[in-house]
Design an enzyme around this catalytic site. Structure first.
Site, PDB file in Angstrom:
ATOM      1  N   GLY A 256       0.838  -1.208   0.000  1.00 56.17           N
ATOM      2  CA  GLY A 256       0.000   0.000   0.000  1.00 56.17           C
ATOM      3  C   GLY A 256       0.863   1.245   0.000  1.00 56.17           C
TER       4      GLY A 256
ATOM      5  CG  HIS B 254      -6.161  -1.023  15.966  1.00 56.95           C
ATOM      6  ND1 HIS B 254      -5.883   0.135  16.650  1.00 56.95           N
ATOM      7  CD2 HIS B 254      -6.459  -0.635  14.700  1.00 56.95           C
ATOM      8  CE1 HIS B 254      -6.003   1.172  15.835  1.00 56.95           C
ATOM      9  NE2 HIS B 254      -6.360   0.726  14.642  1.00 56.95           N
TER      10      HIS B 254
ATOM     11  N   GLY C 298       1.427   5.220   3.545  1.00 50.84           N
ATOM     12  CA  GLY C 298       2.689   5.032   2.808  1.00 50.84           C
ATOM     13  C   GLY C 298       3.411   6.355   2.590  1.00 50.84           C
TER      14      GLY C 298
ATOM     15  N   GLY D 157      -2.840  -2.657   8.203  1.00 50.78           N
ATOM     16  CA  GLY D 157      -4.152  -2.667   7.527  1.00 50.78           C
ATOM     17  C   GLY D 157      -5.221  -3.276   8.419  1.00 50.78           C
TER      18      GLY D 157
ATOM     19  NE  ARG E  43     -12.552   2.974  11.834  1.00 49.41           N
ATOM     20  CZ  ARG E  43     -13.027   3.169  13.064  1.00 49.41           C
ATOM     21  NH1 ARG E  43     -14.279   2.873  13.356  1.00 49.41           N
ATOM     22  NH2 ARG E  43     -12.247   3.640  14.014  1.00 49.41           N
TER      23      ARG E  43
ATOM     24  CG  ASP F  77      -4.866   1.569  19.432  1.00 50.30           C
ATOM     25  OD1 ASP F  77      -5.666   2.360  18.915  1.00 50.30           O
ATOM     26  OD2 ASP F  77      -4.517   0.500  18.893  1.00 50.30           O
TER      27      ASP F  77
HETATM   28  N1  NAI Z   1      -3.503  -0.338  12.882  1.00 45.80           N
HETATM   29  C1  NAI Z   1      -3.685   0.957  12.934  1.00 45.80           C
HETATM   30  O1  NAI Z   1      -3.460   1.595  13.979  1.00 45.80           O
HETATM   31  C2  NAI Z   1      -4.137   1.741  11.733  1.00 45.80           C
HETATM   32  C3  NAI Z   1      -4.526   1.092  10.594  1.00 45.80           C
HETATM   33  N2  NAI Z   1      -4.957   1.793   9.498  1.00 45.80           N
HETATM   34  C4  NAI Z   1      -5.338   1.011   8.312  1.00 45.80           C
HETATM   35  O2  NAI Z   1      -4.263   1.043   7.369  1.00 45.80           O
HETATM   36  C5  NAI Z   1      -4.782   0.755   6.070  1.00 45.80           C
HETATM   37  C6  NAI Z   1      -4.234   1.738   5.035  1.00 45.80           C
HETATM   38  O3  NAI Z   1      -4.694   3.037   5.335  1.00 45.80           O
HETATM   39  P1  NAI Z   1      -4.411   4.266   4.347  1.00 45.80           P
HETATM   40  O4  NAI Z   1      -2.996   4.304   3.926  1.00 45.80           O
HETATM   41  O5  NAI Z   1      -5.003   5.445   4.977  1.00 45.80           O
HETATM   42  O6  NAI Z   1      -5.312   3.832   3.114  1.00 45.80           O
HETATM   43  P2  NAI Z   1      -5.209   4.313   1.577  1.00 45.80           P
HETATM   44  O7  NAI Z   1      -6.455   3.877   0.909  1.00 45.80           O
HETATM   45  O8  NAI Z   1      -4.783   5.732   1.491  1.00 45.80           O
HETATM   46  O9  NAI Z   1      -3.983   3.431   1.058  1.00 45.80           O
HETATM   47  C7  NAI Z   1      -4.058   2.071   0.963  1.00 45.80           C
HETATM   48  C8  NAI Z   1      -3.210   1.678  -0.233  1.00 45.80           C
HETATM   49  O10 NAI Z   1      -3.143   0.275  -0.278  1.00 45.80           O
HETATM   50  C9  NAI Z   1      -3.210  -0.134  -1.608  1.00 45.80           C
HETATM   51  N3  NAI Z   1      -3.638  -1.537  -1.617  1.00 45.80           N
HETATM   52  C10 NAI Z   1      -4.859  -2.044  -1.425  1.00 45.80           C
HETATM   53  N4  NAI Z   1      -4.836  -3.372  -1.544  1.00 45.80           N
HETATM   54  C11 NAI Z   1      -3.568  -3.715  -1.758  1.00 45.80           C
HETATM   55  C12 NAI Z   1      -2.916  -4.945  -1.976  1.00 45.80           C
HETATM   56  N5  NAI Z   1      -3.584  -6.109  -1.988  1.00 45.80           N
HETATM   57  N6  NAI Z   1      -1.579  -4.939  -2.203  1.00 45.80           N
HETATM   58  C13 NAI Z   1      -0.903  -3.779  -2.200  1.00 45.80           C
HETATM   59  N7  NAI Z   1      -1.460  -2.574  -2.032  1.00 45.80           N
HETATM   60  C14 NAI Z   1      -2.787  -2.555  -1.812  1.00 45.80           C
HETATM   61  C15 NAI Z   1      -4.197   0.831  -2.268  1.00 45.80           C
HETATM   62  O11 NAI Z   1      -4.013   0.907  -3.670  1.00 45.80           O
HETATM   63  C16 NAI Z   1      -3.818   2.143  -1.567  1.00 45.80           C
HETATM   64  O12 NAI Z   1      -2.832   2.865  -2.292  1.00 45.80           O
HETATM   65  C17 NAI Z   1      -6.303   0.793   6.214  1.00 45.80           C
HETATM   66  O13 NAI Z   1      -6.793  -0.536   6.338  1.00 45.80           O
HETATM   67  C18 NAI Z   1      -6.491   1.550   7.511  1.00 45.80           C
HETATM   68  O14 NAI Z   1      -7.728   1.251   8.106  1.00 45.80           O
HETATM   69  C19 NAI Z   1      -5.004   3.142   9.503  1.00 45.80           C
HETATM   70  C20 NAI Z   1      -4.615   3.855  10.620  1.00 45.80           C
HETATM   71  C21 NAI Z   1      -4.170   3.200  11.831  1.00 45.80           C
HETATM   72  O1  OAA Z   2      -9.831   4.199  12.832  1.00 45.24           O
HETATM   73  C1  OAA Z   2      -9.476   3.784  11.718  1.00 45.24           C
HETATM   74  O2  OAA Z   2     -10.197   3.207  10.912  1.00 45.24           O
HETATM   75  C2  OAA Z   2      -8.034   3.987  11.361  1.00 45.24           C
HETATM   76  C3  OAA Z   2      -7.295   3.441  12.507  1.00 45.24           C
HETATM   77  O3  OAA Z   2      -7.155   2.246  12.672  1.00 45.24           O
HETATM   78  C4  OAA Z   2      -6.953   4.379  13.577  1.00 45.24           C
HETATM   79  O4  OAA Z   2      -6.858   5.589  13.361  1.00 45.24           O
HETATM   80  O5  OAA Z   2      -6.744   3.898  14.685  1.00 45.24           O
END
Ligand code: NAI
Ligand code: OAA
Length: 327
Positions: A11, A189, A17, A132, A94, A161
């Site tokens: 991603g 999470h 990223g 993710g 989400r 968190d």
């Molecule tokens: N664990 C945590 O604390 C957090 C988790 N997240 C999660 O992180 C993930 C990414 O968030 P963002 O960067 O904001 O989303 P985004 O939509 O801006 O970027 C995600 C990227 O992943 C790519 N992608 C999707 N499927 C893929 C695959 N199979 N292989 C390679 N690339 C792929 C997409 O093309 C996109 O460029 C989301 O699931 C989000 O909910 C976000 C914030 C905190």
């Molecule tokens: O809340 C979300 O969907 C994104 C995330 O995981 C966070 O900010 O903790």
């Protein structure tokens, strides 16, 4: 000069990223003396690949002395080839009104494919961080899809968190965020997570005694931390990205370089302690040294905590049941 470390990021052209890669290339994750090779995965669609090419052009334009090479690809087996560290970020985020587990079925298949690819081509010691969402269950899926790799090397990100909880505590108690030790966020999470400050200290003295406010804990602190992701989405229209990238850097940095006895929270496969069934990826307090983490064991769990720890466990078990057919 040290040998370069291979860091795979999925991603890579997404919002996290964009906040992550430049800091890795600047040495903030693995050290200012550690060259890195970035192996970047994006979807096999022209828009995503074009965006990835643009990010790679910008990385080039930074002329980072530690950036020893870059690969951009749509093939997980190219991205994960010999990877020492794999940051699995790519997944759908989400939107307003959703819970993270609403993403489960859509995102789960990403992690079966990527787990299998890691199993096939990554370093046998690869350190995997799943960002993710839903991160814990996606890490579980990847771990189960990689039977030849050590389960302990699959982790999920609860560091955001943990950091959120630190900041809330610092404001409430009027102390410096960097002075707080011994905090943990138990479980998933998700909105069921349990930020637990019962053991937290500042300068060796109990932070809980200093705050001494059970109502604030139950009705303000815990829900504020647990719902912070949703609050960011509400405010920004997009989910957290810079703070998520910062947490990912902290998680991997501490795993690789050690915490000097300080606790951090990591989502790791349970060893059965604290009544959490073995294998469930659950946020626990750890210390790290020499590239491995060690759970902080033997903490007393009172009735209030048990109820919350069981609730977040029940949700993880439900998520696991929901993806059982994929594994
Ligand atoms: N664990 C945590 O604390 C957090 C988790 N997240 C999660 O992180 C993930 C990414 O968030 P963002 O960067 O904001 O989303 P985004 O939509 O801006 O970027 C995600 C990227 O992943 C790519 N992608 C999707 N499927 C893929 C695959 N199979 N292989 C390679 N690339 C792929 C997409 O093309 C996109 O460029 C989301 O699931 C989000 O909910 C976000 C914030 C905190
Ligand atoms: O809340 C979300 O969907 C994104 C995330 O995981 C966070 O900010 O903790």
């Amino acid at each position: 000069m040290k040998q370069p470390v291979r860091v795979a990021v999925t991603g890579a052209a997404g919002q996290i990223g964009y906040a992550l890669l430049f800091r890795i290339a600047a040495g903030e994750m693995l050290g200012k003396d550690q060259p890195v090779i970035l192996q970047l995965l994006e979807l096999p669609m022209e828009k995503a690949q074009a965006a990835l090419r643009g990010v790679m052009m910008e990385l080039e334009d930074c002329a980072f002395p530690l950036l020893a090479g870059m690969v951009g690809t749509d093939d997980p087996e190219v991205a994960f080839k010999d990877a020492d560290v794999a940051l699995l970020v790519g997944a759908r985020p989400r939107g307003p009104g959703m819970e993270r587990k609403d993403l489960l079925l859509e995102n789960a298949k990403i992690f079966t494919v990527q787990g299998a690819a890691l199993n096939k081509v990554a370093s046998r010691d690869v350190k995997v961080l799943v960002v993710g969402n839903p991160a814990n269950t996606n890490a579980y899926i990847a771990m189960k899809s990689a039977p030849d790799l050590k389960p302990a090397n699959f982790t999920a990100m609860l560091r955001l968190d943990h950091n959120r909880a630190l900041s809330q505590l610092a404001v409430k108690a009027g102390v410096a965020v960097g002075d707080i030790e011994n905090l943990v966020v138990w479980g998933n999470h998700s909105s069921t997570m349990y930020p637990d400050y019962r053991f937290a200290t500042v300068g060796g003295a109990s932070l809980k005694d200093r705050i001494d406010d059970a109502d604030w804990n139950a009705n303000s602190f815990i829900p504020t931390v647990a719902k912070r992701g949703a609050a960011i989405i509400e405010a920004r229209g997009l989910s957290s990205a810079a703070s998520a990238a910062n947490a990912a850097i902290g998680h991997v940095r501490d795993w690789v370089l050690g915490t000097n006895g300080k606790w951090v929270t990591m989502g790791v496969p349970s060893d059965g302690s604290y009544g959490i069934p073995e294998g469930i990826i659950y946020g626990v307090p750890v210390t790290t040294a020499n590239g491995t983490y060690t759970r902080v064991q033997g903490l007393p769990i009172d009735e209030f905590s048990r109820a919350r720890m069981d609730k977040t466990l029940a949700e993880l078990e439900e998520e696991r049941a929901g993806v059982a057919h994929l594994l």
